[in-house]
Enzyme design. Sequence first.
Site, PDB file in Angstrom:
ATOM      1  N   ASP A  82      -1.038 184.829  25.018  1.00 43.27           N
ATOM      2  CA  ASP A  82       0.139 185.670  25.180  1.00 43.27           C
ATOM      3  C   ASP A  82       0.667 185.533  26.606  1.00 43.27           C
ATOM      4  O   ASP A  82       0.161 184.737  27.393  1.00 43.27           O
ATOM      5  CB  ASP A  82      -0.214 187.121  24.871  1.00 43.27           C
ATOM      6  CG  ASP A  82      -1.289 187.661  25.809  1.00 43.27           C
ATOM      7  OD1 ASP A  82      -2.336 187.006  25.950  1.00 43.27           O
ATOM      8  OD2 ASP A  82      -1.085 188.715  26.429  1.00 43.27           O
ATOM      9  N   HIS A  91      -4.271 179.656  19.042  1.00 44.89           N
ATOM     10  CA  HIS A  91      -3.362 180.805  19.086  1.00 44.89           C
ATOM     11  C   HIS A  91      -2.766 180.842  20.489  1.00 44.89           C
ATOM     12  O   HIS A  91      -3.379 181.328  21.436  1.00 44.89           O
ATOM     13  CB  HIS A  91      -4.129 182.096  18.782  1.00 44.89           C
ATOM     14  CG  HIS A  91      -3.233 183.311  18.778  1.00 44.89           C
ATOM     15  ND1 HIS A  91      -2.446 183.638  17.712  1.00 44.89           N
ATOM     16  CD2 HIS A  91      -3.011 184.265  19.717  1.00 44.89           C
ATOM     17  CE1 HIS A  91      -1.774 184.743  17.980  1.00 44.89           C
ATOM     18  NE2 HIS A  91      -2.096 185.137  19.199  1.00 44.89           N
ATOM     19  N   ASP A 137      -9.256 176.742  12.611  1.00 43.44           N
ATOM     20  CA  ASP A 137      -8.351 176.168  13.604  1.00 43.44           C
ATOM     21  C   ASP A 137      -6.911 176.350  13.134  1.00 43.44           C
ATOM     22  O   ASP A 137      -6.239 175.399  12.725  1.00 43.44           O
ATOM     23  CB  ASP A 137      -8.692 174.685  13.808  1.00 43.44           C
ATOM     24  CG  ASP A 137      -7.912 174.053  14.956  1.00 43.44           C
ATOM     25  OD1 ASP A 137      -7.178 174.780  15.649  1.00 43.44           O
ATOM     26  OD2 ASP A 137      -8.048 172.832  15.157  1.00 43.44           O
ATOM     27  N   GLU A 168      -8.001 181.769  19.712  1.00 39.41           N
ATOM     28  CA  GLU A 168      -7.214 181.941  20.936  1.00 39.41           C
ATOM     29  C   GLU A 168      -7.897 181.188  22.073  1.00 39.41           C
ATOM     30  O   GLU A 168      -9.062 180.788  21.982  1.00 39.41           O
ATOM     31  CB  GLU A 168      -7.075 183.424  21.284  1.00 39.41           C
ATOM     32  CG  GLU A 168      -6.012 183.698  22.339  1.00 39.41           C
ATOM     33  CD  GLU A 168      -5.626 185.168  22.438  1.00 39.41           C
ATOM     34  OE1 GLU A 168      -4.582 185.450  23.041  1.00 39.41           O
ATOM     35  OE2 GLU A 168      -6.371 186.030  21.924  1.00 39.41           O
TER      36      GLU A 168
END
Length: 584
Positions: free
Chosen positions: A168, A504, A553, A562
Amino acid sequence: MSKAVQLSYNQAGYLRHGPKFAALARETSGQLPWTLSEAATGVVQIQGITLPAYRDPLTGALLHCADFSSFKTAGVYIIQIDEIPSEPFRIGDNLYGTLTRDALHFFYLMRSGIALTEQYAGKAWARPAGHLSDKDIRAFAGTDAQGTKWDGCSFSIDGSGGWYDAGDYGKYVVNGGISVWTLQNAFERMPDSFSDGDLAIPEQQNGIPDILDETRWELEFLLRMQIPSGQPLGGMAFHKLHDRVWSGVPAELPTYMDNNNEMKDGASWGRYVYEPTTAATLNLAACAAQAGRIWKTFDKAFAERCITAAEQAWEAARTNPIILAGNVPGAGGGNYDDVNVEDDFYWAACELYASTGKPEYEAFIRNSPYFKTFQGLNGHGAAYSMNWADTAALGSITLVTVKTALSEKDINEIKDLIVKTADRYAVIQRNDAYATPIDASGFVWGSNSMVLNNAIILALAHDITGDRSYLSAVSRAMDYLLGYNSLRKSFVSGYGIDTLEHPHHRFWANDPVKGLPPPPPGVICGGPNAQIQDPVAEALGLIHRPIPMRYVDEIGSFATNEVAINWNAPLVWVASFLHRAFQR
């Protein structure tokens, strides 16, 4: 699990003088023949039969293992077990030098507030600067998910720079802390392993080892997150900085965004720093103190600035010892809600003592229960020795790394605790058919980092004792991460035949049609997670798989796939340790 890979083996290769194992999971009795052949010619170099079959207690698989550790000739080879072949892999000495550099370059590619040019990032990963608007940002004012009202603060904050934390666009002081410490500790313990010019970064060739240039990028952000003296809670550090709501995945990296500094619509949107906490403040104190002693030979002014900030943070935390993180604001970023900060106090005191020698810090250390215990021993955390929420071990490691006025008796007692903890991990590893130095309780969110952090303890035991069995244990832990596992998967991008491809991550989304690149080489993912904590894992029914196989994955599986700065940092540490230890 890839259908193309039928054997469990280190897909990146093996060290000439290290252990070498490959395995076939098959429900058949008896031992199986194996051969090791030159990849180019097919000429058999060594052959044998597998070890007695062993049923792995966590996966239930019956494993037939070939041990070819005695073979030490460099080259490219194929192992076959019962005529089932591997892909070609390398045996050599310089196996982990490139991985060390790639894993460290990850941090440059995660920088916020700077354009990544093709010269340094490579064509695929070059991009504009992200979040330049973080230079003028406000503290969140509003009601959080727990119903607590936050008043914010009267001044703006420069939250620019630093590393994006994971997949993120958030930046976190707590997770930044252990990441910076791990990289700085790698340099402090092994300074000859890092030099200026190692990395493709803008600061190269400035006379400072590139690993320190990179950690400084994050340190400067951490220092900016400290509340100025004269303000309420002066000296404390804001806990984190991120958007008010989650962005999509993938998501374009914004150069500028409206942070909503005016708090329109009840601060229901925008980007903010979030309230100061004791844990964040102590992370700043510890890392800045550590930096103060490391940097004094490279940049005296910066070193002094770090020590000043560390001592101010220490005093602020002592004044405000229980300002704890919660579910604030409830979306847009992770909580990193550490509810026990006694370990952080101990860690910070150790770093300050190692850097200043002041008796007040020594007194605090001696009065702490962590001084004569070690996380990882029975009764003090079975699964691992350290992570972002458990930092006492970091302080103890510093006490046996840096020369202080502690007595030889004190230092030897801490070393003995580290070795005993390593022995415990070694037993766990020997009992696991895939040589994993964590038991079932270690398969949590980010389990691969638990493997790496436990490998650091095994490496320290080798340095303390000189016993090469610990060195072999570290090597086997890396084997697990690079393909010697029940999934037959390399969890490190670019290293192996079946590697991490769809993490991710907002911009390493591996979608060529949309112009989104794959992950760069040297990135490790979180790995198998016993808990089902994302919709993809739930939809795929991972709960019905054995615990070490609860991984996929896919970009949507944030709880298994992530990436994160505190996971790549120990990858740098362990890869650099193995590279140094096995150089001939």
